[in-house]
Design a protein around this motif. Structure first.
Motif, PDB file in Angstrom:
ATOM      1  N   ASP A 157       0.818  -1.215   0.000  1.00 25.69           N
ATOM      2  CA  ASP A 157       0.000   0.000   0.000  1.00 25.69           C
ATOM      3  C   ASP A 157       0.850   1.262   0.000  1.00 25.69           C
ATOM      4  OD1 ASP A 157      -2.454   1.241  -0.069  1.00 25.69           O
ATOM      5  OD2 ASP A 157      -2.671   1.331   2.109  1.00 25.69           O
ATOM      6  N   ASP A 158       2.164   1.132   0.055  1.00 27.30           N
ATOM      7  CA  ASP A 158       3.051   2.294   0.156  1.00 27.30           C
ATOM      8  C   ASP A 158       4.264   2.103  -0.745  1.00 27.30           C
ATOM      9  OD1 ASP A 158       4.113   4.713   1.011  1.00 27.30           O
ATOM     10  OD2 ASP A 158       5.004   3.856   2.821  1.00 27.30           O
ATOM     11  N   LEU A 159       4.014   1.966  -2.042  1.00 25.92           N
ATOM     12  CA  LEU A 159       5.100   1.680  -2.986  1.00 25.92           C
ATOM     13  C   LEU A 159       6.081   2.841  -3.134  1.00 25.92           C
ATOM     14  CD1 LEU A 159       3.156  -0.189  -5.808  1.00 25.92           C
ATOM     15  CD2 LEU A 159       4.581  -1.168  -3.993  1.00 25.92           C
ATOM     16  N   ASP A 160       5.675   4.020  -2.721  1.00 26.24           N
ATOM     17  CA  ASP A 160       6.583   5.166  -2.774  1.00 26.24           C
ATOM     18  C   ASP A 160       7.314   5.384  -1.457  1.00 26.24           C
ATOM     19  OD1 ASP A 160       5.961   5.859  -5.437  1.00 26.24           O
ATOM     20  OD2 ASP A 160       4.134   6.887  -4.779  1.00 26.24           O
ATOM     21  N   GLY A 161       7.118   4.474  -0.512  1.00 26.97           N
ATOM     22  CA  GLY A 161       7.731   4.602   0.801  1.00 26.97           C
ATOM     23  C   GLY A 161       9.186   4.177   0.822  1.00 26.97           C
ATOM     24  N   PRO A 162       9.828   4.326   1.972  1.00 29.13           N
ATOM     25  CA  PRO A 162      11.270   4.073   2.086  1.00 29.13           C
ATOM     26  C   PRO A 162      11.661   2.600   1.976  1.00 29.13           C
ATOM     27  CG  PRO A 162      10.324   4.527   4.251  1.00 29.13           C
ATOM     28  CD  PRO A 162       9.246   4.808   3.243  1.00 29.13           C
ATOM     29  N   ASP A 163      10.701   1.691   2.080  1.00 29.56           N
ATOM     30  CA  ASP A 163      11.038   0.269   1.983  1.00 29.56           C
ATOM     31  C   ASP A 163      11.205  -0.200   0.548  1.00 29.56           C
ATOM     32  OD1 ASP A 163      10.894  -0.751   4.824  1.00 29.56           O
ATOM     33  OD2 ASP A 163       8.933   0.208   4.659  1.00 29.56           O
ATOM     34  N   TRP A 164      10.858   0.656  -0.399  1.00 32.05           N
ATOM     35  CA  TRP A 164      10.939   0.301  -1.812  1.00 32.05           C
ATOM     36  C   TRP A 164      11.966   1.181  -2.524  1.00 32.05           C
ATOM     37  CZ3 TRP A 164       8.037  -3.718  -3.761  1.00 32.05           C
ATOM     38  CH2 TRP A 164       6.964  -4.167  -2.965  1.00 32.05           C
ATOM     39  N   SER A 165      12.635   0.597  -3.492  1.00 32.19           N
ATOM     40  CA  SER A 165      13.466   1.349  -4.419  1.00 32.19           C
ATOM     41  C   SER A 165      12.904   1.102  -5.821  1.00 32.19           C
ATOM     42  CB  SER A 165      14.929   0.903  -4.331  1.00 32.19           C
ATOM     43  OG  SER A 165      15.044  -0.483  -4.634  1.00 32.19           O
ATOM     44  N   THR A 166      13.511   1.668  -6.834  1.00 30.23           N
ATOM     45  CA  THR A 166      13.064   1.422  -8.201  1.00 30.23           C
ATOM     46  C   THR A 166      14.241   0.933  -9.039  1.00 30.23           C
ATOM     47  OG1 THR A 166      13.465   3.726  -8.869  1.00 30.23           O
ATOM     48  CG2 THR A 166      11.243   3.156  -8.104  1.00 30.23           C
ATOM     49  N   LEU A 167      13.934   0.125 -10.021  1.00 36.90           N
ATOM     50  CA  LEU A 167      14.925  -0.282 -10.994  1.00 36.90           C
ATOM     51  C   LEU A 167      14.241  -0.481 -12.325  1.00 36.90           C
ATOM     52  CD1 LEU A 167      15.893  -4.026 -10.707  1.00 36.90           C
ATOM     53  CD2 LEU A 167      14.208  -3.054  -9.192  1.00 36.90           C
ATOM     54  N   SER A 168      14.999  -0.387 -13.388  1.00 40.01           N
ATOM     55  CA  SER A 168      14.471  -0.527 -14.737  1.00 40.01           C
ATOM     56  C   SER A 168      14.823  -1.901 -15.280  1.00 40.01           C
ATOM     57  CB  SER A 168      15.048   0.565 -15.653  1.00 40.01           C
ATOM     58  OG  SER A 168      14.557   0.432 -16.973  1.00 40.01           O
ATOM     59  N   LEU A 169      13.808  -2.628 -15.728  1.00 38.11           N
ATOM     60  CA  LEU A 169      13.993  -3.952 -16.299  1.00 38.11           C
ATOM     61  C   LEU A 169      13.225  -4.035 -17.616  1.00 38.11           C
ATOM     62  CD1 LEU A 169      13.414  -6.115 -13.095  1.00 38.11           C
ATOM     63  CD2 LEU A 169      15.620  -5.598 -14.153  1.00 38.11           C
ATOM     64  N   PRO A 170      13.706  -4.817 -18.575  1.00 34.00           N
ATOM     65  CA  PRO A 170      13.000  -4.911 -19.853  1.00 34.00           C
ATOM     66  C   PRO A 170      11.713  -5.727 -19.758  1.00 34.00           C
ATOM     67  CG  PRO A 170      14.917  -6.365 -19.840  1.00 34.00           C
ATOM     68  CD  PRO A 170      14.981  -5.567 -18.575  1.00 34.00           C
ATOM     69  N   VAL A 171      10.647  -5.190 -20.337  1.00 38.40           N
ATOM     70  CA  VAL A 171       9.383  -5.908 -20.503  1.00 38.40           C
ATOM     71  C   VAL A 171       9.040  -5.863 -21.982  1.00 38.40           C
ATOM     72  CG1 VAL A 171       6.925  -6.003 -19.942  1.00 38.40           C
ATOM     73  CG2 VAL A 171       8.578  -5.321 -18.195  1.00 38.40           C
ATOM     74  N   ASP A 172       8.998  -7.007 -22.615  1.00 40.57           N
ATOM     75  CA  ASP A 172       8.827  -7.069 -24.070  1.00 40.57           C
ATOM     76  C   ASP A 172       9.875  -6.214 -24.774  1.00 40.57           C
ATOM     77  OD1 ASP A 172       6.600  -8.785 -23.923  1.00 40.57           O
ATOM     78  OD2 ASP A 172       5.253  -7.087 -23.595  1.00 40.57           O
ATOM     79  N   GLY A 173      11.071  -6.186 -24.215  1.00 42.10           N
ATOM     80  CA  GLY A 173      12.185  -5.468 -24.821  1.00 42.10           C
ATOM     81  C   GLY A 173      12.247  -3.990 -24.518  1.00 42.10           C
ATOM     82  N   GLU A 174      11.277  -3.449 -23.773  1.00 38.97           N
ATOM     83  CA  GLU A 174      11.262  -2.020 -23.475  1.00 38.97           C
ATOM     84  C   GLU A 174      11.589  -1.786 -22.000  1.00 38.97           C
ATOM     85  OE1 GLU A 174       7.704  -0.085 -24.651  1.00 38.97           O
ATOM     86  OE2 GLU A 174       7.727  -0.906 -26.683  1.00 38.97           O
TER      87      GLU A 174
END
Length: 226
Positions: A157-174
């Motif tokens: 419920d808090d994906l923008d909170g401090p317990d989460w980071s972000t990373l970029s991964l390919p989905v269908d090549g994008e």
């Protein structure tokens, strides 16, 4: 939270109980889905297997999971500070239909919308289904599962909170942005695709940083590898 109801999502105990080969989901449920399924892309060359699907009260398939690598079981018990790799290397990909708020099948109420948080929740409880504290008696184990399940819900419920980071991964090549968190239990990912579905993923022993996702062209191939 705009996410799949916990009444729809299976609890860790229920999902874990279905990992025995005789009870695991068959391909029939996957074939009924009105949305595309996702798995790891062709860069992954190891075993692939079905986990299970989740349905609404009217039988409509709403989400499901497919596995990659060493098929885990509840016998792979969690020991704090233990070697994660010793419990198998696997990654499970969860596909969730992107649904807006909609009426229930009997027309008496509204069903919650699905979102990236839905995928994060299902991935979180999926990881718990393969993680049992082996040094606890039954009553304490139940308490642990309840606590961890509630934590997974709160985190989703808090994906923008401090317990989460972000990373970029390919989905269908994008390149696609995913929310990402790690713990002693393993890792969890959650994101969305341009195909109208949300993706969750969880695993351990396999690094999430090198993964790629793609539409599964033939879901029956996962059944044939089991």
């Amino acid at each position: 939270m705009e996410t799949t109801s916990r009444a729809v999502a299976q609890t860790p105990g229920e999902e874990g109980a279905q990992q025995a080969p005789s009870a695991r989901g068959t391909v029939d449920g996957y074939l009924r889905a009105p949305f595309p399924w996702y798995g790891l892309d062709e860069a992954f060359t190891g075993p692939r297997w079905l986990v299970q699907v989740g349905t609404a009260a009217d039988g409509t398939v709403e989400h499901g999971s497919v596995g990659h690598g060493d098929e885990p079981s509840v016998r792979n018990e969690y020991v704090p500070g233990g070697d994660k790799d010793a419990r198998g290397k696997f990654a499970v990909v969860v596909t969730v239909a992107a649904n807006p708020v909609r009426r229930s099948a009997d027309g008496t109420g509204l069903l919650e919308a699905t979102s990236v948080s839905s995928a994060a929740w299902l991935a979180g409880v999926g990881l718990l289904s393969f993680t049992w504290p082996g040094q606890m008696d039954h009553s304490l184990r139940d308490d642990w599962l309840e606590q961890q399940t509630e934590t997974a819900w709160t985190l989703a419920d808090d994906l923008d909170g401090p317990d989460w980071s972000t990373l970029s991964l390919p989905v269908d090549g994008e390149p696609t942005t995913f929310h990402h968190r790690e713990s002693e239990l393993g890792w969890v990912l959650a994101g969305s695709t341009r195909q109208g579905v949300h993706l969750g993923a969880y695993g351990r022993g396999m690094s999430p940083y090198g993964l790629g996702f793609a539409v599964i062209e033939d879901i029956t191939a996962y059944a044939r590898q089991e």
